[in-house]
Design an enzyme around this catalytic site. Structure first.
Site, short mmCIF file in Angstrom:
data_model
loop_
_atom_site.label_atom_id
_atom_site.label_comp_id
_atom_site.label_asym_id
_atom_site.label_seq_id
_atom_site.Cartn_x
_atom_site.Cartn_y
_atom_site.Cartn_z
N LYS A 114 0.85 -1.20 0.00
CA LYS A 114 0.00 0.00 0.00
C LYS A 114 0.88 1.25 0.00
O LYS A 114 1.94 1.27 0.65
CB LYS A 114 -0.90 -0.03 1.24
CG LYS A 114 -2.00 1.02 1.25
CD LYS A 114 -2.92 0.80 2.46
CE LYS A 114 -4.03 1.83 2.55
NZ LYS A 114 -4.94 1.62 3.68
N SER A 150 -9.82 1.50 2.66
CA SER A 150 -8.98 2.27 1.79
C SER A 150 -7.90 1.47 1.07
O SER A 150 -7.28 1.96 0.13
CB SER A 150 -8.32 3.38 2.60
OG SER A 150 -7.46 2.83 3.58
N SER A 194 -9.97 -0.79 6.90
CA SER A 194 -9.41 -0.68 5.54
C SER A 194 -8.68 -1.89 4.99
O SER A 194 -8.32 -1.91 3.82
CB SER A 194 -8.47 0.52 5.47
OG SER A 194 -9.23 1.70 5.35
N1 GLN Z 1 -13.30 3.48 6.14
C1 GLN Z 1 -12.76 3.97 7.35
C2 GLN Z 1 -12.53 5.46 7.27
O1 GLN Z 1 -12.88 6.00 6.28
C3 GLN Z 1 -11.52 3.22 7.71
C4 GLN Z 1 -10.28 3.72 7.07
C5 GLN Z 1 -9.09 2.89 7.39
O2 GLN Z 1 -9.20 1.84 8.01
N2 GLN Z 1 -7.93 3.38 7.03
O3 GLN Z 1 -12.03 6.06 8.15
#
Ligand code: GLN
Length: 477
Positions: free
Chosen positions: A80, A155, A179
């Site tokens: 990532k 994400s 994410s």
């Molecule tokens: N979807 C969650 C957010 O928007 C989690 C993001 C993540 O785990 N980096 O904060």
């Protein structure tokens, strides 16, 4: 024989040892597939050139160490874009860090290098890991390989798409509120959010420091375990990492007592996901496990607590990107203009929204009303889970309330935040959690994967791997 890029990590490790394939052949197959599909999927922001020395070194280790060579030697992984690899750009999919080159390796990358793993490229993501769809990247969306009209989740959507489309054998993602697990569920693969502090955050571009963890996205539970074991461990560069032996040992029991918070799995969850979940529970009961109904009333407040605590930490962490020290720099007439111009043009809309929310909930007039209340809710939630784990070994629910959605479908930020309803709790409590495929549902003529979410007590990753492997087996059968 399966194409090398279509193998799991364990299969490839075996094929390498048996000399059915070479490290170079495995690398070439992944790079070829990545170049063929990336135009369409946009899983990678960059596909790296082969590091010839690393390929040769991995081959040599397999040749000389044979069975004792690390299983990750010669395995191409996707990383990532918020995890630092020395000498490579790490942009966190933001314009702000478009030209930022890492000057050191994240500890997880260093550990993977020591195990002989190879890095195929850096993957697309929501900017600074904020989102549930990878639509918030400054470099375009990533498509879900299961149905390219849909998002891969986020994400870590690029990492999930790369693994699901067999471009990389496995990948690293980061998980602050879901994410890793949510994109794993939406693309039909396995994703692990490790216990907070079990994996070093050194070299991970911070989002919410009390919530963030790096973890694997993989084709199988076994592969997720292999990668987790390679990256876990105390690290002097991250004071929040756990010393060995700190988590109370929990002997693995079989059959297990599985806690099901049925009160949470109601109307908000699509009926066919509930059906897939019930069928998976039946299979686990048939295999001899005990299902126990549990109540986790505080869970109703988890999402609200997360969306106060997380932006508070985001606003603090992103304050360093001010157009002066590093990152995008725009110059105006005054210092304030410099800040304003750099931060307005460097950050995308969602990132700016969260910085504003975060500074608001921390401001002196509102910190008691929002931040301190959310923090208190977090403590109660943690206690509620700890109490539940006196009665059960694992807690299960669906990873997401619905399958992968279409691009633009959740343009309302609140609709997008609801996606995280089942995943944020593990970050707030620090407990480890795994998403494993539990079946498919139909949408618009496409068969879309859905995941089962398993939570275990701090340090009990083995419970997740054991139960996860059973779900995997049941659903494949
Ligand atoms: N979807 C969650 C957010 O928007 C989690 C993001 C993540 O785990 N980096 O904060």
């Amino acid at each position: 024989m399966t194409k090398p890029n279509e193998m799991t990590v364990s299969e490839a490790a075996r094929a390498l040892r048996a000399r059915d394939i070479s490290v170079q052949e495995l690398w070439d197959a992944c790079v070829l597939a990545s170049h063929e599909r990336n135009q369409e999927l946009n899983a990678f922001l960059e596909i790296f050139e082969a590091d010839k020395a690393a390929v040769a070194a991995a081959q040599k280790r397999i040749d000389t160490e044979g069975e004792t060579a690390p299983l990750l030697a010669g395995i191409p992984l996707a990383i990532k874009d918020n995890i630092l690899i020395e000498g490579k750009v790490a942009s966190a999919a933001s314009k702000m860090l478009e030209n930022y080159r890492a000057t050191y390796d994240a500890t997880v990358v260093k550990k993977l290098k020591e195990a002989g793993a190879l890095f195929l490229g850096r993957t697309n993501m929501d900017e600074f890991a904020m989102g549930s769809s990878t639509e918030h990247s400054a470099y375009g969306t990533t498509k879900n390989p299961r149905d390219t009209r849909r998002v891969p989740g986020g994400s870590s959507g690029g990492s999930a798409a790369a693994v699901a489309a067999h471009l990389a054998l496995a990948a690293l993602g980061s998980d602050t509120g879901g994410s890793i697990r949510q994109p794993a569920a939406h693309t039909g693969i396995v994703g692990l959010k490790p216990t907070y502090g079990s994996v070093s955050r050194s070299g991970l571009i911070a989002m919410g420091s009390s919530l963030d963890q790096v973890g694997p996205l993989a084709k199988t539970v076994e592969d997720a375990r292999l990668i987790y074991e390679a990256i876990a461990g105390q690290d002097p560069l991250d004071a929040t990492t756990i010393p060995p032996g700190l988590c109370p040992a929990r002997p693995m029991k079989k059959p297990m007592r599985i806690g099901v918070p049925r009160h949470l799995i109601g109307e908000g969850v699509d009926p066919d996901i509930r059906a897939a979940f019930s069928a998976t529970l039946d299979a686990l009961a048939d295999a001899g496990h005990t299902l126990t109904d549990i109540e986790l009333p505080m869970s109703h407040h988890a999402l609200a607590a997360y969306y106060v605590i997380m932006p508070a930490e985001v606003s603090t962490n992103l304050a360093r990107l001010d157009g002066i020290r590093y990152g995008l720099a725009q110059r105006g007439d005054t210092l304030l203009d410099d800040y304003l111009l750099s931060r307005t043009s460097g950050f995308g809309e969602e990132t700016r929204r969260r910085i504003l929310l975060g500074t608001f909930v921390l401001s002196s007039g509102y910190i008691d009303a929002y931040y301190r209340k959310a923090d208190a809710a977090r403590a109660v939630l943690r206690k509620e889970y700890a109490d539940a784990f006196d009665k059960v070994d694992a807690i299960v629910f669906p990873t997401t309330p619905s399958p992968a959605f279409a691009f633009g479908e959740k343009s309302d930020p609140l609709a997008m935040y609801l996606e995280d309803i089942f995943t944020v709790t593990a970050n707030l409590t620090g407990m480890p959690a795994l998403s494993v495929p539990m079946g498919f549902v139909e949408r618009d003529g496409a068969s879309l994967p859905v995941g089962m979410h398993i939570t275990a007590p701090h340090g009990a990753e083995d419970t997740l791997f054991s139960l996860g492997a059973e779900v995997e087996k049941e659903r494949r059968a």
